[in-house]
Design a protein around this motif. Structure first.
Motif, PDB file in Angstrom:
ATOM      1  N   TYR A 260       0.846  -1.207   0.000  1.00 26.02           N
ATOM      2  CA  TYR A 260       0.000   0.000   0.000  1.00 26.02           C
ATOM      3  C   TYR A 260       0.879   1.253   0.000  1.00 26.02           C
ATOM      4  N   LEU A 264       0.912   4.014  -2.872  1.00 28.97           N
ATOM      5  CA  LEU A 264       0.259   5.305  -2.572  1.00 28.97           C
ATOM      6  C   LEU A 264       1.270   6.417  -2.266  1.00 28.97           C
ATOM      7  N   SER A 359      -5.592   0.610  -4.263  1.00 28.58           N
ATOM      8  CA  SER A 359      -4.691   1.758  -4.437  1.00 28.58           C
ATOM      9  C   SER A 359      -4.981   2.476  -5.754  1.00 28.58           C
TER      10      SER A 359
END
Ligand SMILES: *Cc1c(COP(=O)(O)O)cnc(C)c1O
Length: 369
Positions: A260, A264, A359
């Motif tokens: 993640y 991100l 995401s």
């Protein structure tokens, strides 16, 4: 694609053979409480967190309440509690008759901000509950120094933080007692309710064993007022199976969190979790702070992605605590967080592909797609 927040059914499928067998074993033994399964659970869970005693109970709330009872927290006392946590942390204080006194959190680890403790202290303060928010240890050194300086008990609320460490030592032995929840959605979850208290103090362990069972160690010999807080053998047996997967499952959560963060990292509208050098985060929750939170949450819902809010209303603004006299503005950081936080799906069941999908949808939202 549908991405569940936490797929407990998929988890059961993965370990069904072992779970079914262990439940049948309990049924056939007809030892529903006080059984070898419960003792085995206590032994293994204490070992896992490197503590001397484990007292198994039937919820995290019971663990907190029993802990405070064993410490003789009572009406007229005050206990410091973070403003941003699950309601039960404060509720347990109220159940003893004492008053929770809220403390704002900090914007780094979202736990109790040690710089605000002094202002919340009074002559009635008896204890402090440190919550290891989302799976990362609170600022334990500062909280310990403060507790020792003022003669307060430090209680750990580890409901989010099974196996998390602070300076390489697992949570659960930094305070006088530590309280765990095995609600199904927690990192170690029963298939029903469960909880436990860890302590290295022999006297407290004995007192907690009493409180769990109507104040009696020996049946029908009640030495004090307690409760019915016993863990059920079926839940202990389930936890014993699942405990063997804990390290593996925690590692998966940590790998998904890394993914993640990687995906991100170039999304300026999102603030990612910040991990202190002292901590091993176990990612009970993967909480981002983001712009247009409600819009993003609704958009993800439309795309089949379940998310959560932990927590939407800080405790000082809960109706149940209106009588304590706090206002909007009392705890600015907790209030700001409640508007910006969003918990993304994370668990040992979520796949890399799902993390990529979530995401990508977040970025698509901010790109106006
Ligand atoms: C879940 C939780 C509790 C309560 O645990 P139960 O087992 O649901 O009673 C307490 N504190 C925190 C921070 C929690 O997340």
């Amino acid at each position: 694609m549908q991405v569940k927040f936490y797929d407990v059914a998929a988890q059961y499928k993965q370990i069904k053979t072992e779970i079914d067998a262990t439940i049948i074993e309990v049924l056939e033994s007809a030892a529903f409480y006080d059984s070898p399964a419960v003792s085995a659970f206590e032994h293994m869970f204490a070992q896992l967190h490197q503590t001397k005693h484990c007292i198994a109970v039937n919820s995290g709330t019971a663990a907190l309440h029993a802990s405070l009872m064993a410490l003789n927290i009572t009406a007229g006392d005050e206990v410091l509690v973070p403003a941003n946590t699950f309601f039960a942390t404060a509720e347990a204080v109220s159940l003893t008759g004492a008053t929770p006194v809220f403390v704002d959190c900090n914007a780094d680890d979202y736990g109790m901000d040690p710089t605000h403790l002094e202002g919340a202290l009074t002559a009635r303060t008896k204890a402090l509950i440190a919550v290891h928010m989302y799976g990362q240890a609170a600022q334990l050194d500062a909280l310990k120094v403060f507790s020792e300086k003022h003669g307060l008990y430090l209680v750990e609320d580890c409901a989010h933080a099974h196996l998390a460490t602070y300076k390489t030592i697992p949570v659960g032995s930094h305070g006088i007692t530590a309280c765990f929840s095995f609600f199904p959605g927690k990192n170690l979850g029963a298939y029903g309710e469960g909880g436990a208290i860890l302590t290295n103090d022999d006297g407290l362990a004995h007192e907690l064993a009493k409180i769990r069972q109507h104040g009696a160690i020996e049946k029908y010999h009640h030495e004090r007022i307690g409760h019915n807080y016993r863990m059920e053998s079926i839940q202990a047996a389930i936890l014993n199976v699942k405990m063997r997967y804990m390290e593996q499952w925690t590692a998966i959560r940590q790998q998904r969190a890394v993914l993640y963060k990687e995906l991100l990292s170039d999304c300026p509208q999102v603030i990612l979790p910040h991990i202190a050098d002292t901590n091993q985060h176990v990612y009970h929750l993967f909480v981002i702070r983001c712009l247009e939170r409600n819009g993003l949450k609704g958009y993800l819902q439309e795309k089949g992605i379940e998310t959560g809010l932990h927590y939407p209303i800080p405790l000082h603004l809960q109706k149940a605590y209106a009588s304590l006299g706090y206002n909007r503005g009392s705890f600015p950081v907790a209030e700001q967080l409640s508007k910006e936080i969003l918990s993304l799906p994370i668990s040992e069941q979520i796949t890399e592909e799902e993390v990529r999908y979530v995401s990508a949808r977040i970025k698509a939202f901010y790109a106006g797609e």
